[in-house]
Design a protein around this motif. Sequence first.
Motif, PDB file in Angstrom:
ATOM      1  N   GLY A  56       0.819  -1.209   0.000  1.00 22.77           N
ATOM      2  CA  GLY A  56       0.000   0.000   0.000  1.00 22.77           C
ATOM      3  C   GLY A  56       0.849   1.254   0.000  1.00 22.77           C
ATOM      4  O   GLY A  56       0.550   2.227  -0.713  1.00 22.77           O
ATOM      5  N   ALA A  57       1.918   1.244   0.772  1.00 24.74           N
ATOM      6  CA  ALA A  57       2.810   2.407   0.832  1.00 24.74           C
ATOM      7  C   ALA A  57       3.444   2.700  -0.526  1.00 24.74           C
ATOM      8  O   ALA A  57       3.721   3.857  -0.857  1.00 24.74           O
ATOM      9  CB  ALA A  57       3.887   2.184   1.883  1.00 24.74           C
ATOM     10  N   MET A  58       3.646   1.655  -1.331  1.00 24.52           N
ATOM     11  CA  MET A  58       4.309   1.822  -2.630  1.00 24.52           C
ATOM     12  C   MET A  58       3.326   1.976  -3.785  1.00 24.52           C
ATOM     13  O   MET A  58       3.735   2.055  -4.940  1.00 24.52           O
ATOM     14  CB  MET A  58       5.221   0.624  -2.888  1.00 24.52           C
ATOM     15  CG  MET A  58       6.298   0.420  -1.833  1.00 24.52           C
ATOM     16  SD  MET A  58       7.310   1.891  -1.574  1.00 24.52           S
ATOM     17  CE  MET A  58       8.145   2.005  -3.165  1.00 24.52           C
ATOM     18  N   ALA A  59       2.022   2.018  -3.460  1.00 27.69           N
ATOM     19  CA  ALA A  59       1.017   2.157  -4.520  1.00 27.69           C
ATOM     20  C   ALA A  59       1.195   3.492  -5.265  1.00 27.69           C
ATOM     21  O   ALA A  59       1.162   4.554  -4.653  1.00 27.69           O
ATOM     22  CB  ALA A  59      -0.386   2.073  -3.925  1.00 27.69           C
ATOM     23  N   GLY A  60       1.386   3.413  -6.557  1.00 30.05           N
ATOM     24  CA  GLY A  60       1.545   4.615  -7.381  1.00 30.05           C
ATOM     25  C   GLY A  60       2.909   5.262  -7.298  1.00 30.05           C
ATOM     26  O   GLY A  60       3.114   6.347  -7.854  1.00 30.05           O
TER      27      GLY A  60
END
Length: 328
Positions: A73-77
Amino acid sequence: MKLSPINGSPIAGSKSNNNKKSENLLNKNQQTSFKGGVDALTNFWQFIDNGGRALQFTVEDMTGTNIPRSIKGAMAGYKYTGKINIPAFLQEFIREFLTGPTMCVSPVAILALATRATGKSANTHMENIINLSHIMEALPKENIPKETFEDKFYTNAVKDLLEHTIGKQTDSNSIETLTQAIKDYGKADKKSAAKSLDDIQALFEHIVKSQKENYKDTDFLVAKYSIDNAKEGATKFKNYVNYITSYAKDYSKKYSTRDNMVKITNDTIGNFKKSWLGKRFITVASMFFITGALMSFIPKIYTWASGGVNPNASAIYDEAKKNDGGAK
């Protein structure tokens, strides 16, 4: 040019002896280091196993979903924005770290409250409430001292489980030995109970191995028992020991007279069975519905924390809009 090891020098002794010493020392060092790592790993997983299903599930959940999904989630996008996606991280973190513990801890907490409020038989499976009531029916219908009641009930329960597990009649010495071990376990404090239960498991396995003629398809961790005169059941031996001791304690507590005599009649046995079947049903239903109700609040919490949007996709949508705007 041929190189020789230092240990091959004649000053330190013969070449063969010194090479042998060197090899032994090397092997010892390697084995010690390897053994230490294995011991640490073994002790860690033994600690997890001793913690029960709650701790086992927590470790599996943390390493398998909670931590990896939070990082994802932290690395999403990130490849579009070059920034850590904090809202997506919070959504994944809250969802994963609330879902697993809620599913695992809530039923355990409800069961603990039920056993404290009503008695330990709240943790006894319905089949075993019926099974142990059937064993109780074989006792003489009379008022007997509590100690005598425990002796007779435990003896009947142990005789029944050994005969059904082994498949034939068991010698009186084995019955007496296992009965005494279970009685002692029922009186043990929490600190020594786990060790005592492991010893009883080993004793049970020894008895089965020494008397059963054919080991094919035999699970030495499982005890078999009679449900009624025609049906047979099976469960984990350690669980069954706890069911036996819980049943005896709760029955004697409910039907003990002022002079510490335990009342045994067809009516008391029947009423006890009906009462505990009802309590067990309510306990299981509470575990299911209360856990479900708590789980229903989790989406509301992580949706609120992420601002009511899907932060995993928001960065991609924003980037797409920028590209569309640039193309025009």
